[in-house]
Design an enzyme around this catalytic site. Structure first.
Site, mmCIF file in Angstrom:
data_model
loop_
_atom_site.group_PDB
_atom_site.id
_atom_site.type_symbol
_atom_site.label_atom_id
_atom_site.label_comp_id
_atom_site.label_asym_id
_atom_site.label_seq_id
_atom_site.Cartn_x
_atom_site.Cartn_y
_atom_site.Cartn_z
ATOM 1 N N LYS A 1 2.440 -3.359 7.080
ATOM 2 C CA LYS A 1 2.642 -3.727 5.886
ATOM 3 C C LYS A 1 4.219 -3.231 5.466
ATOM 4 C CE LYS A 1 0.076 -4.761 3.150
ATOM 5 N NZ LYS A 1 -0.488 -5.945 2.746
ATOM 6 N N THR B 1 0.741 -1.141 -0.035
ATOM 7 C CA THR B 1 -0.028 -0.033 0.055
ATOM 8 C C THR B 1 0.878 1.249 -0.094
ATOM 9 O OG1 THR B 1 -1.477 1.345 1.471
ATOM 10 C CG2 THR B 1 -0.311 -0.302 2.603
ATOM 11 N N ASP B 2 0.370 2.442 -0.344
ATOM 12 C CA ASP B 2 0.997 3.676 -0.575
ATOM 13 C C ASP B 2 1.110 3.928 0.921
ATOM 14 O OD1 ASP B 2 -1.765 4.430 -0.096
ATOM 15 O OD2 ASP B 2 -1.762 5.719 -1.583
ATOM 16 N N GLU B 3 0.459 3.546 1.796
ATOM 17 C CA GLU B 3 0.306 4.077 3.440
ATOM 18 C C GLU B 3 1.577 3.877 3.907
ATOM 19 O OE1 GLU B 3 -2.963 3.525 5.515
ATOM 20 O OE2 GLU B 3 -4.320 3.343 3.815
ATOM 21 N N TYR C 1 -1.295 -0.501 11.272
ATOM 22 C CA TYR C 1 -1.503 -0.973 9.644
ATOM 23 C C TYR C 1 -0.551 -0.884 8.872
ATOM 24 C CZ TYR C 1 -3.164 -1.686 4.830
ATOM 25 O OH TYR C 1 -3.261 -1.911 3.739
HETATM 26 P P1 NAD Z 1 -9.603 -6.941 2.890
HETATM 27 O O1 NAD Z 1 -9.744 -6.935 4.340
HETATM 28 O O2 NAD Z 1 -11.031 -6.955 2.129
HETATM 29 O O3 NAD Z 1 -9.406 -8.810 2.572
HETATM 30 C C1 NAD Z 1 -8.532 -9.371 3.457
HETATM 31 C C2 NAD Z 1 -8.562 -11.008 3.248
HETATM 32 O O4 NAD Z 1 -7.457 -11.369 3.702
HETATM 33 C C3 NAD Z 1 -9.822 -11.419 3.701
HETATM 34 O O5 NAD Z 1 -10.502 -12.358 2.768
HETATM 35 C C4 NAD Z 1 -9.436 -12.311 4.865
HETATM 36 O O6 NAD Z 1 -10.127 -13.571 5.350
HETATM 37 C C5 NAD Z 1 -7.958 -12.571 4.329
HETATM 38 N N1 NAD Z 1 -7.229 -12.982 5.710
HETATM 39 C C6 NAD Z 1 -6.734 -12.080 6.667
HETATM 40 N N2 NAD Z 1 -6.018 -12.730 7.420
HETATM 41 C C7 NAD Z 1 -5.649 -13.653 6.822
HETATM 42 C C8 NAD Z 1 -4.715 -14.974 7.142
HETATM 43 N N3 NAD Z 1 -3.989 -15.081 8.293
HETATM 44 N N4 NAD Z 1 -4.615 -16.043 6.316
HETATM 45 C C9 NAD Z 1 -5.185 -15.986 5.103
HETATM 46 N N5 NAD Z 1 -6.342 -15.299 4.757
HETATM 47 C C10 NAD Z 1 -6.460 -14.200 5.531
HETATM 48 O O7 NAD Z 1 -8.461 -6.481 2.217
HETATM 49 P P2 NAD Z 1 -8.369 -5.731 0.648
HETATM 50 O O8 NAD Z 1 -8.704 -4.217 0.660
HETATM 51 O O9 NAD Z 1 -8.792 -6.710 -0.294
HETATM 52 O O10 NAD Z 1 -6.818 -5.580 0.860
HETATM 53 C C11 NAD Z 1 -5.969 -6.704 0.119
HETATM 54 C C12 NAD Z 1 -4.642 -6.254 0.235
HETATM 55 O O11 NAD Z 1 -4.239 -5.195 -0.423
HETATM 56 C C13 NAD Z 1 -3.948 -6.180 1.692
HETATM 57 O O12 NAD Z 1 -2.985 -6.740 1.691
HETATM 58 C C14 NAD Z 1 -3.963 -4.752 1.598
HETATM 59 O O13 NAD Z 1 -2.814 -4.278 2.681
HETATM 60 C C15 NAD Z 1 -3.736 -4.417 0.443
HETATM 61 N N6 NAD Z 1 -4.183 -3.014 -0.295
HETATM 62 C C16 NAD Z 1 -5.387 -2.619 -0.043
HETATM 63 C C17 NAD Z 1 -5.977 -1.227 -0.332
HETATM 64 C C18 NAD Z 1 -7.459 -1.075 -0.183
HETATM 65 O O14 NAD Z 1 -7.605 0.142 -0.855
HETATM 66 N N7 NAD Z 1 -8.265 -2.036 0.238
HETATM 67 C C19 NAD Z 1 -4.919 -0.589 -1.069
HETATM 68 C C20 NAD Z 1 -3.817 -0.640 -1.085
HETATM 69 C C21 NAD Z 1 -3.327 -2.052 -0.620
HETATM 70 P P1 TYD Z 2 -10.323 4.321 4.788
HETATM 71 O O1 TYD Z 2 -11.268 3.799 3.701
HETATM 72 O O2 TYD Z 2 -10.368 3.744 6.069
HETATM 73 O O3 TYD Z 2 -8.863 3.879 4.074
HETATM 74 P P2 TYD Z 2 -7.553 4.618 4.400
HETATM 75 O O4 TYD Z 2 -7.574 5.121 6.104
HETATM 76 O O5 TYD Z 2 -6.704 3.290 4.215
HETATM 77 O O6 TYD Z 2 -7.281 5.918 3.420
HETATM 78 O O7 TYD Z 2 -10.337 5.898 4.670
HETATM 79 C C1 TYD Z 2 -10.069 6.904 3.468
HETATM 80 C C2 TYD Z 2 -10.107 8.154 4.165
HETATM 81 O O8 TYD Z 2 -11.603 8.351 4.412
HETATM 82 C C3 TYD Z 2 -9.322 8.323 5.412
HETATM 83 O O9 TYD Z 2 -9.035 9.640 5.296
HETATM 84 C C4 TYD Z 2 -10.211 8.478 6.545
HETATM 85 C C5 TYD Z 2 -11.670 8.865 5.956
HETATM 86 N N1 TYD Z 2 -12.693 8.205 6.583
HETATM 87 C C6 TYD Z 2 -13.869 9.082 7.237
HETATM 88 O O10 TYD Z 2 -13.611 10.311 7.373
HETATM 89 N N2 TYD Z 2 -14.976 8.474 7.911
HETATM 90 C C7 TYD Z 2 -15.132 7.002 8.062
HETATM 91 O O11 TYD Z 2 -16.001 6.748 8.678
HETATM 92 C C8 TYD Z 2 -14.072 6.197 7.372
HETATM 93 C C9 TYD Z 2 -14.228 4.971 7.283
HETATM 94 C C10 TYD Z 2 -12.881 6.944 6.951
#
Ligand code: NAD
Ligand code: TYD
Length: 336
Positions: free
Chosen positions: A153, A124-126, A149
């Protein structure tokens, strides 16, 4: 090609599994997922019976289970499995350490033992921390994560890259910006606000709502991740962004317009502790090396996402009615 996806029952992972089965005729996909609160088998409805798909329940922290699952031989491991929600990491940081760091280490070790050709770490960019009002994160920006988090990562990224440096492991790391699209768990901003707006509930905006995120439609990320797995250079990091920076308040208002609800639903709540102000990515590397660029403009992607949620009320109602509610009450408390 034999692909091992972890976390394929989550948001991006399930989109990726569908994408692979749709796009690649020669691809066999094994999905290994622990089914935590975020893992939902309904995200793969219609895929279960696919002849080139197989689901295995297990945790990436479980060495024996991972060894057994990988025994049959795979070309690429894509590690999506993670605890992914910043707000939850404020309450249960150790789960993030265990899954995101130790789990990645266990999985990587097992993949090397099983002679998997390549390991793709989905990050992630975070990990870069927070930007001021200008500038972009490049792949060489020093890591400065703010939350449990993002710290977990970042640790996993460094671990994986160290295995390349020290042992010559073939690894690639992708760092994407905020994804949105179908099947996203309604705890993240976009699906939470769409579903709250549909129900006429308040949209809890943290602080002043002027924080900036870069938004990436999930299908664009799936394409980029696949490319990085197939053609990325070993030991390299690739930023993946949508070139769509928006303030949270702007996203919130766009959602309300799309759902047809008034801005009076916006409710300002206490800011997230340690809240990063701005993320934005330089994506020149993946554009130049792999010829990828985001194809879906934010306004189109948001429209498609809102339409999907409007058409899948049953999916998100079920998600929201479970353990989710307990979390919701704990986090937002009396504010809503
Ligand atoms: P999500 O929370 O929707 O899904 C996570 C999945 O991982 C779930 O199906 C969960 O059951 C599984 N999981 C959790 N712990 C596990 C374990 N110990 N063993 C096997 N499976 C396990 O997450 P997402 O939003 O789909 O994100 C997927 C990946 O992408 C993550 O690594 C996250 O850090 C990265 N990512 C997400 C975003 C975003 O905007 N959602 C952005 C950048 C990177
Ligand atoms: P989020 O979807 O949790 O992603 P991330 O924290 O990984 O960027 O949040 C996106 C942005 O929205 C973040 O700046 C936090 C804000 N946010 C709110 O203002 N209210 C909310 O209830 C949530 C879940 C997020």
């Amino acid at each position: 090609m034999r692909i091992f996806v972890t976390g394929g029952c989550g948001f991006i992972g399930s989109n990726f599994v569908r994408f692979l089965l749709r796009e690649g005729k020669d691809v066999e996909v094994t999905n290994f997922d622990a089914l935590t609160y975020a893992g939902n088998l309904e995200n793969l409805a219609g895929v279960e019976e696919h002849p080139r798909y197989r689901f295995l329940k297990g945790s990436i922290t479980d060495r024996e289970a991972v060894d057994a699952a990988l025994r049959t031989g795979f070309d690429i491991v894509y590690n999506f499995a993670a605890e992914s929600h910043v707000d939850r990491s404020l309450y249960e940081p150790h789960v993030f350490l265990d899954t995101n760091v130790r789990g990645t280490a266990v999985l990587l070790e097992a993949a090397l033992k099983a002679k998997v050709k390549r390991f793709v770490q989905i990050s992630t960019d975070e990990v870069y921390g927070s930007l001021g009002s200008d500038g972009l994160f490049t792949e060489t920006t020093p890591l400065k994560p703010s939350s449990p988090y993002s710290a977990a990562k970042a640790a996993a990224d460094l671990w994986v890259l160290a295995y390349h440096h020290t042992f010559g492991a073939d690894v690639v790391v992708t760092r994407s910006s905020n994804n949105y699209g179908p099947f996203q768990f309604p705890e993240k901003l976009v699906p939470l606000f769409i579903s709250n707006a549909v129900d006429g509930n308040a949209l809890p905006v943290y602080g002043d709502g002027r924080q900036v995120r870069d938004w990436l439609f999930v299908e664009d990320n799936c394409r980029a991740i696949e490319l990085a797995g197939l053609r990325g250079r070993a030991g390299e990091v690739y930023n993946i962004g949508g070139r769509a920076e928006r303030e949270n308040l702007a996203v919130t208002k766009a959602i309300l317009r799309a759902v047809g609800k008034p801005e009076t639903l916006i409710q300002y709540v206490k800011d997230r502790p340690g809240h990063d102000r701005r993320y934005a990515l330089d994506i020149a590397k993946i554009e130049g090396e792999l010829g990828w660029k985001p194809a879906v403009a934010f306004e189109d992607g948001l429209k498609r996402t809102v339409e999907w949620y409007l058409g899948h009320r049953e999916w998100w109602s079920r998600v929201k009615s479970g353990a989710y509610r307990e979390y919701y009450a704990k986090h937002y408390g009396a504010a809503l």
